[in-house]
Structures are given as C-alpha cells and as structure tokens.
Design an enzyme around this catalytic site. Structure first.
Site, PDB file in Angstrom:
ATOM      1  N   ASP A 129      54.130  31.517  -0.399  1.00  0.00           N
ATOM      2  CA  ASP A 129      52.864  32.107  -0.834  1.00  0.00           C
ATOM      3  C   ASP A 129      52.066  31.036  -1.569  1.00  0.00           C
ATOM      4  OD1 ASP A 129      53.830  34.537   0.096  1.00  0.00           O
ATOM      5  OD2 ASP A 129      54.543  35.164  -1.876  1.00  0.00           O
ATOM      6  N   ASP A 131      50.370  30.612  -5.076  1.00  0.00           N
ATOM      7  CA  ASP A 131      50.226  31.153  -6.433  1.00  0.00           C
ATOM      8  C   ASP A 131      49.055  30.459  -7.117  1.00  0.00           C
ATOM      9  OD1 ASP A 131      52.519  32.894  -6.386  1.00  0.00           O
ATOM     10  OD2 ASP A 131      53.758  31.100  -6.515  1.00  0.00           O
TER      11      ASP A 131
END
Length: 199
Positions: A129, A131
């Site tokens: 992902d 962040d």
C-alpha cells in the site's frame, strides 16, 4: 523533536539480549528504525525495527544519544526519483505528489515506501500500500481534508492517509466518514473520541 513515523538512523547497536536473531541481522543490514507512538522513559525514544518480511516488526526503546540522524516523512519526497518506478505504490506516490504539494500541507510517505526512501534497501513489494502521513498542528477545515481524500481515490493501490498531530493521529478516511466517534492513536494507546473534538 522526534515524532511517530520519523526514520531514525542509529549510531551503535541497541538490540536487547531478548531480541530475535532477525532483529540483530536487520540492524546490521541497515541501522534505521521507525519512531513509534508510544511512551518511553526520560532520555529514550520508542522505535520499531522492520525485518525483511511483513510479520517481522519488533518494538523497543533506544537512548536518544544513539540517534545519529532523523528523517521525517516530509523530508523523503525529494528522494522519490530513486525508487523502482515499476512498482504500483511508487507510481501512486508520483501521482499524488503534485496533488498534495498543491495543498500546502506538510506530508510524506510512511510504511515500506518511506523506509526504502530512507535506507535505499528494497522494502516495497508489488502488493504494498501507499502510506501517507499528513503532519498538522491543528486539523485543517473538513472541506480541505475532503479535497485531499478525493485526490487519493483514483489510484491503482490502496492509500492509507493518516492525520498526524502532536496529540495523536487519526485515519483521514475515518475522520471524514461521518461517524460520531473515531479511533485516535495516542502515546498512551488507542482510544475512541468524539469526532467533533477533532474538527
């Protein structure tokens, strides 16, 4: 002042005798740790060690005088050109950078992207992902935060954006969800607070 998500380079080994072997190896490979949102004794700072695998995270406290350098997330974006451009999280970082820069907010990457930017060691995978840490002293108007959230919606990877303030941190999506209460991460641990107290 060291804040959670800051990357810290240590100038000597600080692993306790009880640490797993992978922690020792990780710090020999690179002496960088991540500041944690946790209380530490006077003259010390709470940090986390990242291992090569997602499940390998180890929490400890280190002396402040063991910290040789501090890189906050907002100092890392200038290094984005050094990342492997073929990775989805890296492409997402390049896409959001001009959008977030236009807001005037202090921001930077955390997680695996931030760690790789600080250390130069591969930490990002194709499944990583992105962040994002938004550094604020006081929450900006909700309309401004909603515009930030909208700018993160058309990306090919999941973006986890966290509003980080001296008194705690909250997920941007949760703050904008319309819920009466949200989870606030504080040095004393997570707690539910009324949304209106943060806006």
């Amino acid at each position: 002042m060291i804040r959670p998500h800051d990357l810290l380079r240590l100038n000597w080994p600080v692993t306790p005798a009880t640490a797993p072997r992978w922690v020792v190896l990780a710090l020999c490979r690179t002496p960088w740790v991540v500041a944690r949102r946790a209380l530490a004794a006077e003259g010390r700072v709470a940090v986390g060690v990242r291992g090569p695998h997602r499940a390998q995270r180890f929490a400890l406290d280190v002396p402040l005088d063991a910290v040789a350098a501090v890189l906050p997330p907002e100092a890392l974006t200038a290094r984005a050109h050094t990342l492997r451009a073929e990775l989805p999280a890296v492409r997402a970082l390049h896409a959001v950078r001009p959008r977030l820069d236009r807001t005037g907010l202090r921001w930077g990457p955390g997680g695996s992207v931030g760690f790789e930017l600080a250390t130069g060691l591969p930490a990002i995978t194709r499944d990583s992902d992105l962040d994002i840490v938004l550094r604020v002293e006081h929450p900006p108007p909700l309309a401004e935060l909603a515009a930030v959230q909208a700018s993160l919606q058309d990306l090919s990877v999941r973006v986890d954006c966290q509003l980080d303030a001296p008194w705690g941190a909250v997920a941007l999506a949760e703050l904008l969800s319309g819920a009466d209460r949200v989870l606030l991460r504080t040095p004393n641990g997570p707690r539910l607070v009324w949304t209106e107290t943060l806006t």
